[in-house]
Design a protein around this motif. Structure first.
Motif: not given
Ligand code: B12
Ligand code: GDP
Ligand code: MG
Lengths: 133, 324
Positions: B184-185, B211-214, B219-220
């Motif tokens: 998911a974005d 979760s690690p952020r990309l 993700p909103p």
């Protein structure tokens, strides 16, 4: 490996709310291995023709039980021709009297018309015989 | 240039539709046509919608289209439904929810069946996206079947992936199970009118905390009521924000996508080659089945045979080159 499928648009033009037949046909054609696009009730000829073009169907199948077949079927066929899609086969079904069936076929507005009681297998066979894959 | 491609680039809808069929059918002329189309692709923003059947993906695609059209951008929609594994047929009904846009010349909607081919759908979808991209669609919405592999695949085709959930108990489990956090974005909790949104959003947010952020993108989690057009503007704004964020590392991502596709294509071609080779050497299969030979030795022999074929072809080509 090439994998062509017969694609059919089943459409209900006009204000006719009888959708049993259209659903029965859609399911029968799917079960015969075809890809069936069903667009729901109350379609205008414009919507039907646009969907037929975008979905690149081989056959447009109109289901009409409202009595408006003598106007709706020619409208769809005419519009397909105007958009350069006159090669798409138009068939229909529903409550359509014998003399209208004759007129619509002779006028070139529909290739075939299937009235109540037609076995589903006959419809599947007809399409298979008339679409070159 | 092929007539169909010329007409596609000129905006002819029938040609666009024809070309998608050619991609889908894996027709003999496919590769040649794709080679001509490819230079005109890479411009559209591809938005994937995934989530369980009935979550509201088609309804959301319809609502989003209205929002995007209000900005004057051309929209393409590709809606995928399952093909029956028994008959090969499919009932494609996503258009029912999109009738509002059926006659809008700025919208092109195409339904596709999965046609049950392993990995094949991914490729056909990818190529259909390309046709619509070259056709001039600025935003392309891709609705997946919402189950199994297709859910993961979409992540590699889409620039922005929406995971559509509904506020029901079952979906909480699903969020964790399907490894959906990586896909998911943007999370969309649709059917917000049914209640239970806050609990759902809270549980997603707490998982996002872990979760690690990309690339700095978190993700909103948004809520919508698709058929009432509620929350849709906010969703479209979030998609645009994500697009802007993606643009910053666009080149790296394009390279990653290209790498993955090439790996995919070569692997599939090799598989076909291997299958054919194995058929031709069914004696080996027999020997393994009757315990005359172990599978590792047999596999090694097949590999050696394949490589020899490859070398011979190379040599033949080399020799031909010299003659010419
Ligand atoms: C069930 C029914 C209803 C149901 C419909 C439920 C639904 N969701 O479909 C309800 C109760 C809602 C209904 C309402 C009305 N109905 Co009514 N209804 C019928 C009835 C009894 C059966 C229709 C049916 O479902 N048949 C079963 C299906 C499977 O058969 P079929 O549709 O004919 O399909 C077969 C073939 O025709 C063909 N086919 C059909 N479509 C297609 C398409 C393609 C592409 C192909 C290849 C083949 C094909 O293949 C099918 C299988 O063989 C018929 C009478 C009858 N015996 O036909 C009247 C009938 C159709 N209704 C009629 C009328 C007048 C009405 C109402 C106007 C009544 C009113 N005054 O309120 C309303 C209008 C509703 C509306 N909004 O349009 C009239 C129509 C008269 C006319 N056309 O001249 C009929 C003929 C009854 C009569 N004798 O007067 N109806
Ligand atoms: N209550 C409610 N129903 C919705 C909403 N969005 C879609 N639906 C309904 O949910 C059903 C499935 O929607 P659809 O878009 O076809 O879902 P898909 O299978 O994910 O594409 C339809 O009957 C829609 O009308 C919503 O926000 N609230
Ligand atoms: Mg859908």
């Amino acid at each position: 490996m090439s994998s062509r499928r017969i694609r059919v648009l089943i459409a209900k033009p006009g204000l006719d709310g009888h959708d049993r037949g259209a659903r029965v046909i859609a399911r029968a054609l799917r079960d015969a291995g075809m890809e069936v696009i069903y667009t729901g009730l109350h379609q205008t000829p414009e919507q039907i023709v646009e969907a037929a073009i975008q979905e690149d169907v081989d056959v447009v199948g109109l289901s009409i039980l409202s009595g408006a077949h003598m106007t709706l079927i020619p409208m769809v066929t005419q519009l397909l021709r105007e958009r350069g899609a006159g090669d798409i086969t138009v068939i229909a079904g529903g409550i359509i009297p014998e003399k209208d069936v004759k007129a619509l076929k002779e006028g070139g507005w529909a290739k075939e018309i299937f009235t109540p009681g037609t076995p589903l297998d006959d419809i599947v066979e007809w399409i298979r015989n008339h679409v070159k894959v | 240039m092929h007539e169909l491609v010329k007409k596609l680039l000129a905006g002819d809808r029938r040609s666009a539709a024809r070309l998608i069929s050619i991609m889908e059918n894996n027709a003999p002329e496919k590769e040649e046509l794709l080679a001509q189309i490819y230079p005109f692709t890479g411009r559209a923003h591809v938005v994937g919608l995934t989530g369980s059947p009935g979550a509201g993906k088609s309804s959301l695609a319809d609502a989003l289209t209205r929002e995007i059209r209000a900005e004057g951008q051309k929209v393409g929609i590709i809606a995928v439904d399952p093909t029956s594994p028994f008959t090969g047929g499919a009932l494609l009904g996503d258009r029912i929810r999109m009738q509002e846009h059926a006659t809008d010349p700025g919208v092109f909607i195409r339904s596709m069946g999965t046609r049950g081919s392993l990995g094949g759908l991914a490729q056909a979808t990818r190529d259909a996206i390309r046709v619509l991209d070259a056709f001039g669609c600025q935003v392309i919405l891709v609705e997946t079947v919402g189950v199994g592999q297709s859910e993961l695949d979409i992540m590699y085709h889409a620039d922005t992936t929406l995971v559509v959930l509904t506020p029901h108990a079952g979906d909480h489990v699903q969020v964790i199970k399907a490894g959906i956090m990586e896909i998911a974005d943007i999370f969309v909790i649709n059917k917000a009118d049914l209640g239970g949104v806050v609990q759902m959003a809270t549980s997603i947010e707490s998982m996002l905390d872990l979760s690690p952020r990309l690339n700095g993108w978190r993700p909103p989690v948004l809520s919508t009521v698709a058929h009432e057009h509620r929350g849709i503007r906010e969703l479209w704004e979030a998609i645009k924000r994500h697009r802007a964020c993606r643009r910053d590392n666009g080149a790296a991502r394009e390279r990653e996508k290209a790498h993955r596709e090439l790996l995919d294509l070569v692997r599939r071609q090799l598989e076909e080659l291997v299958a054919r080779h194995l058929n031709a050497r069914c004696g080996l299969v027999e020997q393994v089945a009757t315990r005359q030979k172990d599978p590792y030795t047999a596999a090694r022999e097949i590999m050696a045979g394949l490589l020899a074929v490859g070398e011979k072809a190379q040599l033949a080509k080399f020799a031909r080159g010299k003659e010419e």
